[in-house]
Enzyme design. Structure first.
Site, PDB file in Angstrom:
ATOM      1  N   ARG A  55       1.883 -10.175  -7.775  1.00  0.00           N
ATOM      2  CA  ARG A  55       1.100 -10.772  -6.694  1.00  0.00           C
ATOM      3  C   ARG A  55      -0.238 -11.291  -7.196  1.00  0.00           C
ATOM      4  NH1 ARG A  55      -0.257  -6.485  -2.378  1.00  0.00           N
ATOM      5  NH2 ARG A  55      -1.647  -5.859  -4.084  1.00  0.00           N
TER       6      ARG A  55
ATOM      7  N   GLY B 101       2.387   2.060  -5.122  1.00  0.00           N
ATOM      8  CA  GLY B 101       3.767   1.690  -5.407  1.00  0.00           C
ATOM      9  C   GLY B 101       4.354   2.548  -6.514  1.00  0.00           C
TER      10      GLY B 101
ATOM     11  N   ASP C  45      -1.588  -4.534 -14.712  1.00  0.00           N
ATOM     12  CA  ASP C  45      -2.835  -5.234 -14.404  1.00  0.00           C
ATOM     13  C   ASP C  45      -4.045  -4.315 -14.332  1.00  0.00           C
ATOM     14  OD1 ASP C  45      -2.018  -3.925 -12.123  1.00  0.00           O
ATOM     15  OD2 ASP C  45      -2.431  -5.586 -10.760  1.00  0.00           O
TER      16      ASP C  45
ATOM     17  N   ASP D 297       2.933  -3.757 -12.736  1.00  0.00           N
ATOM     18  CA  ASP D 297       2.260  -5.050 -12.929  1.00  0.00           C
ATOM     19  C   ASP D 297       1.458  -5.146 -14.219  1.00  0.00           C
ATOM     20  OD1 ASP D 297       3.218  -6.216 -10.588  1.00  0.00           O
ATOM     21  OD2 ASP D 297       1.607  -5.363  -9.374  1.00  0.00           O
TER      22      ASP D 297
ATOM     23  N   GLU E 194       5.285 -13.832  -7.966  1.00  0.00           N
ATOM     24  CA  GLU E 194       5.188 -13.959  -6.510  1.00  0.00           C
ATOM     25  C   GLU E 194       3.816 -14.437  -6.037  1.00  0.00           C
ATOM     26  OE1 GLU E 194       5.391 -10.211  -4.369  1.00  0.00           O
ATOM     27  OE2 GLU E 194       4.875  -9.147  -6.209  1.00  0.00           O
TER      28      GLU E 194
ATOM     29  N   ALA F 267       4.923  15.713 -17.837  1.00  0.00           N
ATOM     30  CA  ALA F 267       3.979  15.954 -18.932  1.00  0.00           C
ATOM     31  C   ALA F 267       2.744  16.709 -18.445  1.00  0.00           C
ATOM     32  CB  ALA F 267       3.569  14.625 -19.565  1.00  0.00           C
TER      33      ALA F 267
ATOM     34  N   ARG G 262      11.337  -2.210  -9.408  1.00  0.00           N
ATOM     35  CA  ARG G 262      10.633  -0.926  -9.377  1.00  0.00           C
ATOM     36  C   ARG G 262      11.547   0.249  -9.725  1.00  0.00           C
ATOM     37  NH1 ARG G 262       5.611  -0.939  -7.550  1.00  0.00           N
ATOM     38  NH2 ARG G 262       4.900  -2.464  -6.014  1.00  0.00           N
TER      39      ARG G 262
ATOM     40  N   ASP H  21      -4.824   0.491  -9.255  1.00  0.00           N
ATOM     41  CA  ASP H  21      -6.249   0.356  -8.977  1.00  0.00           C
ATOM     42  C   ASP H  21      -6.636   0.859  -7.586  1.00  0.00           C
ATOM     43  OD1 ASP H  21      -4.982  -1.709  -7.658  1.00  0.00           O
ATOM     44  OD2 ASP H  21      -6.248  -3.293  -8.480  1.00  0.00           O
TER      45      ASP H  21
ATOM     46  N   ARG I 274      18.981 -23.252  -6.739  1.00  0.00           N
ATOM     47  CA  ARG I 274      19.169 -21.984  -6.073  1.00  0.00           C
ATOM     48  C   ARG I 274      17.926 -21.112  -6.313  1.00  0.00           C
ATOM     49  NH1 ARG I 274      22.574 -24.799  -4.607  1.00  0.00           N
ATOM     50  NH2 ARG I 274      24.822 -24.405  -4.353  1.00  0.00           N
TER      51      ARG I 274
ATOM     52  N   ARG J 174      21.533 -16.773 -15.850  1.00  0.00           N
ATOM     53  CA  ARG J 174      21.757 -17.909 -16.746  1.00  0.00           C
ATOM     54  C   ARG J 174      23.248 -18.213 -16.911  1.00  0.00           C
ATOM     55  NH1 ARG J 174      18.688 -20.567 -19.898  1.00  0.00           N
ATOM     56  NH2 ARG J 174      17.003 -19.044 -19.872  1.00  0.00           N
TER      57      ARG J 174
ATOM     58  N   SER K 226      -5.242   3.359  -5.998  1.00  0.00           N
ATOM     59  CA  SER K 226      -5.252   4.814  -6.130  1.00  0.00           C
ATOM     60  C   SER K 226      -6.507   5.288  -6.845  1.00  0.00           C
ATOM     61  CB  SER K 226      -4.019   5.279  -6.897  1.00  0.00           C
ATOM     62  OG  SER K 226      -2.828   4.794  -6.292  1.00  0.00           O
TER      63      SER K 226
ATOM     64  N   THR L 246       1.865   1.550 -12.822  1.00  0.00           N
ATOM     65  CA  THR L 246       2.141   0.353 -12.030  1.00  0.00           C
ATOM     66  C   THR L 246       2.936  -0.629 -12.876  1.00  0.00           C
ATOM     67  OG1 THR L 246       1.145  -1.619 -10.996  1.00  0.00           O
ATOM     68  CG2 THR L 246      -0.159  -0.500 -12.660  1.00  0.00           C
TER      69      THR L 246
ATOM     70  N   ARG M 276      23.185 -25.651 -12.818  1.00  0.00           N
ATOM     71  CA  ARG M 276      22.234 -25.467 -11.740  1.00  0.00           C
ATOM     72  C   ARG M 276      20.844 -25.128 -12.273  1.00  0.00           C
ATOM     73  NH1 ARG M 276      26.133 -21.882  -7.795  1.00  0.00           N
ATOM     74  NH2 ARG M 276      27.058 -23.623  -6.636  1.00  0.00           N
TER      75      ARG M 276
ATOM     76  N   ARG N 200       0.985   5.024   0.915  1.00  0.00           N
ATOM     77  CA  ARG N 200      -0.342   4.424   1.068  1.00  0.00           C
ATOM     78  C   ARG N 200      -0.999   5.093   2.269  1.00  0.00           C
ATOM     79  NH1 ARG N 200      -0.117   0.353  -2.571  1.00  0.00           N
ATOM     80  NH2 ARG N 200       1.929  -0.586  -2.948  1.00  0.00           N
TER      81      ARG N 200
ATOM     82  N   HIS O 183      12.389  -5.550  -5.029  1.00  0.00           N
ATOM     83  CA  HIS O 183      12.126  -4.167  -5.394  1.00  0.00           C
ATOM     84  C   HIS O 183      13.108  -3.583  -6.403  1.00  0.00           C
ATOM     85  CE1 HIS O 183       9.420  -4.458  -1.963  1.00  0.00           C
ATOM     86  NE2 HIS O 183       8.835  -3.371  -2.414  1.00  0.00           N
TER      87      HIS O 183
END
Length: 333
Positions: free
Chosen positions: A182, A21, A140, A138, A233, A32, A266, A113, A257, A165, A115, A136, A173, A82, A263
């Site tokens: 994920r 991603g 992670d 995330d 997610e 760089a 990203r 990870d 709501r 907000r 990759s 990435t 609401r 991918r 995406h």
């Protein structure tokens, strides 16, 4: 500045690719790597569309001017994909043949990870020096405090929360906002605190729908005029739309709501933090190769550039900060 006397003199040509991603700051990392190669008088080639480009021999020479004006751009000029073919021995063999054909001595792989898993296997099979750069949103990846793209994605989520907000307050609401994550809740936890979420749901925290309902009841009793539930997610309570429906049945007094950020997290221009991080790691990746290192990922810990083996980066996961979970529970009253 590194001592070039300690660097190997066999490295003449480095290939760089982005995989998995896309993440804001990947272009800054490419820039760089290319300019570090130029600085050390090493030839550098960009590989299009990740490992697929390596298999298809989609390579192009790059120099300092070819990466001008990209540090501020999101996405990746090398494109990303991918690649199922790279999962096969035949695909990796073809990629290796193309490396030899182009006289490429080493690779810098910018990605996550998945990759790094491909890079580690490829390196061990064909004895190709490889350095990983964590890109990435995330955050992670084990072995680095921050990954390229994470800070920009955080800012995107917080900005979206601020905008939503305004509507939540105007109409009393309750909004469920789904952000990426994920397998990890780094984005949701940090953005949830910064954006003032009433509740934050992440994969690492086993909150039930009863816990959520109790928190919302308490919020309503304290006359809170707007409520936002930020959901990673991959949270264990499942689909955000179904979760909102269940909540509305249990709390019919709320007008609920759902907004899925998807995406948009990203894309966009990378933040200052991501541009600086990508620049540091891109230069370090080249210098690690010149020092004769391979099979490692460059990262940053406690504000210093550091390294970790690709094996650890792949097999280990950074734990969620339990102190931040505690803070989130307190400040969301």
């Amino acid at each position: 500045m590194w001592n070039t006397n300690n660097m190997g003199n066999k490295l003449k040509h480095i290939g760089v690719l982005t995989s998995g991603g896309d993440a804001p700051g990947m272009n800054a990392a490419i820039r760089a790597v290319v300019r570090a190669c130029t600085h050390y008088n090493i030839k550098v080639s960009g590989i299009s569309e990740g490992y697929q480009g390596l298999i298809d021999n989609e390579l192009r020479g790059m120099d300092a001017r070819s990466v001008a004006h990209i540090i501020n751009r999101g996405g990746t000029i090398l494109k990303s994909a991918r690649c199922q073919n790279f999962r096969t021995k035949e695909g990796r063999q073809k990629a290796h043949e193309n490396l030899k054909k182009n006289n490429i001595d080493a690779l810098v792989v910018i990605g996550g990870d998945g990759s790094f898993t491909g890079a580690s296997i490829f390196s061990s099979e064909f004895n190709i020096p490889v350095i990983g750069v964590p890109g990435t949103i995330d955050n992670d990846i084990y072995g680095t405090d921050f990954t390229i793209g994470y800070d920009t994605a955080l800012n995107c989520v917080v900005e979206a929360m601020d905008r939503i907000r305004d509507t939540a307050t105007s109409h009393n609401r309750l909004f469920f906002i789904e952000c990426m994550g994920r397998d990890s809740g780094f984005i949701a936890l940090n953005a949830g605190i910064a954006g003032g979420a009433t509740e934050i749901l992440i994969p690492e925290d086993n909150k039930s729908i009863d816990d959520l309902v109790d928190k919302l009841k308490s919020s309503r009793a304290s006359n809170k005029t707007s409520n936002i539930v930020l959901v990673a997610e991959g949270d264990q309570l499942g689909d955000t739309f179904k979760l909102a429906e269940k909540t509305e049945k249990l709390l019919p007094e709320y007008s609920i709501r759902v907004s899925v950020l998807g995406h948009i997290q990203r894309g966009g221009n990378p933040s200052c933090a991501d541009r600086v991080l990508a620049s540091r790691l891109g230069v370090s990746a080249v210098e690690q190769l010149l020092a004769g290192h391979s099979g490692i990922m460059v990262g940053v810990q406690n504000s210093s550039v550091t390294t970790v083996s690709l094996h650890d980066a792949i097999s280990r996961k950074p734990g969620i900060d339990t102190d931040l979970v505690h803070v989130a529970d307190i400040v969301s009253l």
